[in-house]
Design an enzyme around this catalytic site. Sequence first.
Site, PDB file in Angstrom:
ATOM      1  N   SER A  33     -21.905 -12.254 -14.406  1.00  0.00           N
ATOM      2  CA  SER A  33     -23.028 -12.134 -15.348  1.00  0.00           C
ATOM      3  C   SER A  33     -23.925 -10.951 -15.014  1.00  0.00           C
ATOM      4  O   SER A  33     -23.920 -10.427 -13.900  1.00  0.00           O
ATOM      5  CB  SER A  33     -23.859 -13.416 -15.334  1.00  0.00           C
ATOM      6  OG  SER A  33     -23.034 -14.542 -15.433  1.00  0.00           O
TER       7      SER A  33
HETATM    8  N1  SAH Z   1     -21.253 -17.573 -12.264  1.00  0.00           N
HETATM    9  C1  SAH Z   1     -20.241 -16.542 -12.261  1.00  0.00           C
HETATM   10  C2  SAH Z   1     -19.882 -16.037 -13.646  1.00  0.00           C
HETATM   11  C3  SAH Z   1     -18.883 -16.917 -14.223  1.00  0.00           C
HETATM   12  S1  SAH Z   1     -18.014 -16.470 -15.675  1.00  0.00           S
HETATM   13  C4  SAH Z   1     -20.615 -15.387 -11.353  1.00  0.00           C
HETATM   14  O1  SAH Z   1     -21.701 -15.410 -10.779  1.00  0.00           O
HETATM   15  O2  SAH Z   1     -19.780 -14.490 -11.186  1.00  0.00           O
HETATM   16  C5  SAH Z   1     -17.637 -18.125 -16.196  1.00  0.00           C
HETATM   17  C6  SAH Z   1     -16.646 -18.873 -15.335  1.00  0.00           C
HETATM   18  O3  SAH Z   1     -16.527 -20.170 -15.895  1.00  0.00           O
HETATM   19  C7  SAH Z   1     -15.255 -18.283 -15.323  1.00  0.00           C
HETATM   20  O4  SAH Z   1     -14.876 -17.962 -14.016  1.00  0.00           O
HETATM   21  C8  SAH Z   1     -14.376 -19.391 -15.895  1.00  0.00           C
HETATM   22  O5  SAH Z   1     -13.116 -19.518 -15.258  1.00  0.00           O
HETATM   23  C9  SAH Z   1     -15.226 -20.625 -15.639  1.00  0.00           C
HETATM   24  N2  SAH Z   1     -14.935 -21.775 -16.494  1.00  0.00           N
HETATM   25  C10 SAH Z   1     -14.704 -21.826 -17.828  1.00  0.00           C
HETATM   26  N3  SAH Z   1     -14.476 -23.093 -18.216  1.00  0.00           N
HETATM   27  C11 SAH Z   1     -14.560 -23.880 -17.102  1.00  0.00           C
HETATM   28  C12 SAH Z   1     -14.426 -25.276 -16.847  1.00  0.00           C
HETATM   29  N4  SAH Z   1     -14.148 -26.158 -17.818  1.00  0.00           N
HETATM   30  N5  SAH Z   1     -14.588 -25.710 -15.581  1.00  0.00           N
HETATM   31  C13 SAH Z   1     -14.867 -24.846 -14.579  1.00  0.00           C
HETATM   32  N6  SAH Z   1     -15.004 -23.518 -14.744  1.00  0.00           N
HETATM   33  C14 SAH Z   1     -14.853 -23.035 -15.998  1.00  0.00           C
END
Ligand code: SAH
Length: 204
Positions: free
Chosen positions: A53
């Site tokens: 993000s």
């Molecule tokens: N917080 C992260 C950004 C994450 S992007 C950072 O600081 O880098 C969103 C993430 O959510 C992705 O890695 C994706 O794989 C995850 N995601 C999507 N659906 C999900 C689910 N149902 N359970 C767990 N993770 C999920």
Amino acid sequence: MQFLFNLRSQGMTDTRVLNAMEKVDRGQYIRGTFSDRAYEDTPLPIACGQTISQPSIVALMTAALDVQPRDKVLEIGTGSGYQAAILSHLARRVYTVDRHRKLVRAARAIFEAENIANITAFTADGSWGLEQLAPFDRIILTAASEDPPGPLLAQLRIGGIMVLPVGQSDTVQTLVKVLKTESGFDYNELRPVRFVPLLEGLGK
Ligand code: SAH
């Protein structure tokens, strides 16, 4: 870091959040082609087609979560591990979940290298939360769902706060702050955002 300076000049006044962000080197969480842009205030691609993000959004979400030093926090969407690392400097304990095993492994390795000992990362579908470790004082989602997932609302303690992007994946979503009260939930819309979608099941 350049974006911390910008956050301050844009009016981010939560010093606890700024201090926590100062302790985390975003450059450690971005590998490969985009690593030279780690200190820009922009989202960037990471492995598995996901994104880390934008720092100003991380700051805003972290401030909205209002984490207290004794808190047990659950993050859904580990991604690079950057947001979890920031939370680890504000909370007692952080649990973070991602559906991609590869991302969880990479994030664990960084936490270890950075000597961050109060984060536990799991590979799972985070929509179901972590029943065995509930209730949580704070829950943050970094992937967007059409509605706040029921199991997560259930696993939030009364008085607890959840921050999440709500909306369809291909449109602009709204960042929502949920407060769980004795009698139900208070919802507060913060601003438009754009996140990757919360998907079902485990990633390939
Ligand atoms: N917080 C992260 C950004 C994450 S992007 C950072 O600081 O880098 C969103 C993430 O959510 C992705 O890695 C994706 O794989 C995850 N995601 C999507 N659906 C999900 C689910 N149902 N359970 C767990 N993770 C999920």
